[in-house]
Motif scaffolding. Structure first.
Motif, mmCIF file in Angstrom:
data_model
loop_
_atom_site.group_PDB
_atom_site.id
_atom_site.type_symbol
_atom_site.label_atom_id
_atom_site.label_comp_id
_atom_site.label_asym_id
_atom_site.label_seq_id
_atom_site.Cartn_x
_atom_site.Cartn_y
_atom_site.Cartn_z
ATOM 1 N N GLN A 73 0.819 -1.296 0.021
ATOM 2 C CA GLN A 73 0.101 -0.040 -0.021
ATOM 3 C C GLN A 73 0.642 1.144 0.033
ATOM 4 O O GLN A 73 1.941 1.386 0.660
ATOM 5 C CB GLN A 73 -0.892 0.008 1.217
ATOM 6 N N VAL A 74 0.371 2.171 -1.049
ATOM 7 C CA VAL A 74 1.190 3.469 -0.857
ATOM 8 C C VAL A 74 0.237 4.814 -0.511
ATOM 9 O O VAL A 74 -0.888 4.847 -1.261
ATOM 10 C CB VAL A 74 1.815 3.517 -2.128
ATOM 11 N N THR A 75 0.816 5.684 0.147
ATOM 12 C CA THR A 75 0.020 6.955 -0.075
ATOM 13 C C THR A 75 0.823 8.079 -0.737
ATOM 14 O O THR A 75 1.789 8.449 -0.392
ATOM 15 C CB THR A 75 0.141 7.473 1.660
ATOM 16 N N HIS A 76 -0.103 8.709 -1.480
ATOM 17 C CA HIS A 76 0.357 9.528 -2.639
ATOM 18 C C HIS A 76 0.078 10.758 -2.015
ATOM 19 O O HIS A 76 -1.218 11.055 -1.613
ATOM 20 C CB HIS A 76 -0.357 9.296 -3.844
ATOM 21 N N ARG A 77 0.655 11.884 -2.046
ATOM 22 C CA ARG A 77 0.479 13.392 -1.643
ATOM 23 C C ARG A 77 0.906 14.121 -2.989
ATOM 24 O O ARG A 77 1.950 13.930 -3.259
ATOM 25 C CB ARG A 77 0.731 13.877 -0.345
ATOM 26 N N ASP A 78 0.086 15.340 -3.237
ATOM 27 C CA ASP A 78 0.601 15.936 -4.472
ATOM 28 C C ASP A 78 0.472 17.463 -3.990
ATOM 29 O O ASP A 78 -0.164 17.942 -3.141
ATOM 30 C CB ASP A 78 0.229 15.525 -5.799
ATOM 31 N N GLY A 81 -3.009 19.092 -3.393
ATOM 32 C CA GLY A 81 -3.533 18.885 -2.148
ATOM 33 C C GLY A 81 -4.149 17.450 -1.967
ATOM 34 O O GLY A 81 -4.848 17.201 -1.105
ATOM 35 N N VAL A 82 -4.063 16.778 -2.900
ATOM 36 C CA VAL A 82 -4.573 15.324 -3.009
ATOM 37 C C VAL A 82 -3.939 14.593 -1.997
ATOM 38 O O VAL A 82 -2.580 14.244 -2.015
ATOM 39 C CB VAL A 82 -4.543 14.803 -4.264
ATOM 40 N N GLU A 83 -4.439 13.774 -1.293
ATOM 41 C CA GLU A 83 -3.764 12.836 -0.323
ATOM 42 C C GLU A 83 -4.664 11.240 -0.826
ATOM 43 O O GLU A 83 -5.794 11.395 -0.488
ATOM 44 C CB GLU A 83 -4.056 12.977 1.095
ATOM 45 N N GLN A 84 -3.978 10.436 -1.252
ATOM 46 C CA GLN A 84 -4.709 9.148 -1.690
ATOM 47 C C GLN A 84 -3.898 7.799 -1.455
ATOM 48 O O GLN A 84 -2.743 7.853 -1.867
ATOM 49 C CB GLN A 84 -5.112 9.173 -3.292
ATOM 50 N N PRO A 134 -2.080 20.470 -13.929
ATOM 51 C CA PRO A 134 -2.033 19.192 -13.522
ATOM 52 C C PRO A 134 -3.410 18.634 -13.063
ATOM 53 O O PRO A 134 -4.412 19.356 -12.411
ATOM 54 C CB PRO A 134 -0.945 19.501 -12.329
ATOM 55 N N THR A 135 -3.475 17.393 -13.004
ATOM 56 C CA THR A 135 -4.985 16.545 -12.307
ATOM 57 C C THR A 135 -4.388 15.278 -11.679
ATOM 58 O O THR A 135 -3.275 14.803 -12.075
ATOM 59 C CB THR A 135 -5.895 16.134 -13.623
ATOM 60 N N PHE A 136 -5.230 14.635 -11.029
ATOM 61 C CA PHE A 136 -5.124 13.394 -10.257
ATOM 62 C C PHE A 136 -6.099 12.862 -10.255
ATOM 63 O O PHE A 136 -7.253 13.237 -9.905
ATOM 64 C CB PHE A 136 -4.406 13.582 -8.951
ATOM 65 N N ASN A 137 -6.224 11.114 -10.387
ATOM 66 C CA ASN A 137 -7.597 10.498 -10.483
ATOM 67 C C ASN A 137 -7.003 9.158 -9.711
ATOM 68 O O ASN A 137 -5.918 8.665 -10.314
ATOM 69 C CB ASN A 137 -8.208 10.638 -11.708
ATOM 70 N N ASN A 138 -7.871 8.660 -8.796
ATOM 71 C CA ASN A 138 -7.613 7.118 -8.385
ATOM 72 C C ASN A 138 -8.895 6.540 -9.045
ATOM 73 O O ASN A 138 -10.069 6.954 -8.784
ATOM 74 C CB ASN A 138 -7.543 7.263 -6.950
ATOM 75 N N TYR A 139 -8.726 5.308 -9.707
ATOM 76 C CA TYR A 139 -9.594 4.373 -10.115
ATOM 77 C C TYR A 139 -9.502 3.128 -9.060
ATOM 78 O O TYR A 139 -8.377 2.316 -9.259
ATOM 79 C CB TYR A 139 -9.263 4.113 -11.462
ATOM 80 N N THR A 140 -10.670 2.753 -8.718
ATOM 81 C CA THR A 140 -11.056 1.531 -7.917
ATOM 82 C C THR A 140 -10.961 0.266 -8.579
ATOM 83 O O THR A 140 -11.307 0.302 -10.052
ATOM 84 C CB THR A 140 -11.917 1.940 -6.978
ATOM 85 N N VAL A 141 -10.876 -0.870 -7.999
ATOM 86 C CA VAL A 141 -10.979 -2.260 -8.846
ATOM 87 C C VAL A 141 -12.037 -2.191 -9.491
ATOM 88 O O VAL A 141 -12.275 -2.727 -10.686
ATOM 89 C CB VAL A 141 -10.860 -3.127 -7.692
ATOM 90 N N ASP A 142 -13.231 -1.768 -9.056
ATOM 91 C CA ASP A 142 -14.655 -1.743 -9.569
ATOM 92 C C ASP A 142 -14.870 -1.288 -10.717
ATOM 93 O O ASP A 142 -15.668 -1.329 -11.618
ATOM 94 C CB ASP A 142 -15.628 -1.689 -8.756
ATOM 95 N N GLN A 143 -13.996 -0.337 -11.007
ATOM 96 C CA GLN A 143 -14.107 0.570 -12.242
ATOM 97 C C GLN A 143 -13.030 0.152 -13.403
ATOM 98 O O GLN A 143 -13.075 0.813 -14.371
ATOM 99 C CB GLN A 143 -13.550 2.134 -11.828
ATOM 100 N N LEU A 144 -12.484 -1.006 -12.989
ATOM 101 C CA LEU A 144 -11.444 -1.573 -14.291
ATOM 102 C C LEU A 144 -12.063 -2.940 -14.538
ATOM 103 O O LEU A 144 -11.944 -3.730 -13.985
ATOM 104 C CB LEU A 144 -10.151 -1.608 -13.532
#
Length: 305
Positions: A73-78, A81-84, A134-144
């Protein structure tokens, strides 16, 4: 049938995390818009303090970073202001455009007990999008979407292939898939893409009577239709798409213009690329600043095409 076989080389994200570096390779710099590919791990179990694995805030321009985990597991911060948190099977897709900084932290020892394994790719942007916001998106397992057949399992990470599509936002025609094969499974590459390659994460495959193993990338000639046979339980990453033309790469910066990379270097030195607001106490300095006190030379911009 094969343009080239690329052997992964040893590299490191930091003192604690060794990686296999696949792209760029001096004899074949890009596959479609993909200009960079690292395979971190598998590290099992992770015995070092999780913080020793951290990748401190650092900048990007002109590309999208694509992170995909098999374990850990990895925590992304950019700097948006995204923390994911990203978990196995999800996709973190960060488009740097005109400039962004981010960090990757390993903050929960319990989720690293089973190990860490991660693939990160960079996708170059078309010239019209290189200076986008710049943009950021997280896609969960059920979206793939997932497809299964006899001895074959695949998840579409991005783009389109084998009739599969998803909502992952891309900027140019491409495909990117995670594929798992049982021993003896027979498999072919997707059609409709100019450049195509596969990377063997684990296991081995046979193509035209030749066996290839983990750590190798096979780049295929345009228009061929190879038969891929799994010799054992095998995990592949399939990727490719349409080429974008010449690109320069230096450190974490990618651009169609060398002078833009020089500007990005100065922007980072002068603090004009903001740090993540929730992770702004430390950062990775520009490589040439780190090399000033030594006889070693920092990397230079290289054209990629």
């Amino acid at each position: 049938m094969l343009d080239i076989v690329i052997e992964a080389r040893k590299a490191a994200l930091n003192e604690a995390v060794a990686v296999k570096r696949i792209l760029p390779f001096r004899l074949h710099r890009m596959v479609g818009p993909f200009i960079f590919m690292d395979h971190a791990g598998p590290l099992a179990p992770v015995t070092a303090p999780p913080s020793s694995l951290d990748v401190l805030p650092h900048p990007h321009i002109g590309l999208s970073t694509v992170s995909y985990l098999f374990g850990g597991q990895v925590t992304h911060r950019d700097s948006l202001g995204v923390e994911q948190i990203i978990r196995p099977g999800e996709v973190n897709w960060m488009t740097a455009g005109k400039g962004i900084a981010h960090s990757e932290r390993f903050e929960d020892p319990s989720v690293l007990a089973g190990g860490l394994e991660m693939i990160q790719t960079w996708v170059a942007l078309p010239e019209k999008d290189e200076e986008s916001d710049p943009t950021f998106n997280n896609y969960t397992v059920d979206q793939l979407p997932v497809f299964t057949d006899t001895g074959v399992w695949m998840r579409l990470i991005a783009g389109d292939a084998y009739g599969l599509r998803n909502d992952v936002k891309t900027h140019s025609p491409l495909f990117y898939l995670h594929v798992a094969l049982h021993p003896g499974a027979r498999f072919g590459l997707p059609h409709g893409h100019t450049e195509r390659a596969l990377y063997i994460v684990k296991g081995s495959i046979e193509v035209s009577g030749v066996t290839y193993s983990a750590g190798q990338m096979l780049v295929f000639t345009k228009g061929v239709d190879p038969l891929i046979i799994a010799k054992k339980h095998t995990t592949l990453m399939l990727l490719g798409g349409e080429p974008l033309g010449e690109r320069y790469i230096w450190w974490n910066f990618v651009s169609s213009r060398k002078e833009r990379i020089e500007q990005a270097k100065e922007d980072w030195k002068q603090g004009r690329i903001e740090l993540p607001p929730n992770d702004d106490q430390e950062f990775i300095p520009l490589p040439e600043d780190r090399f000033k006190s030594s006889s070693s030379q920092p990397p230079r911009p290289e054209p990629l095409s």
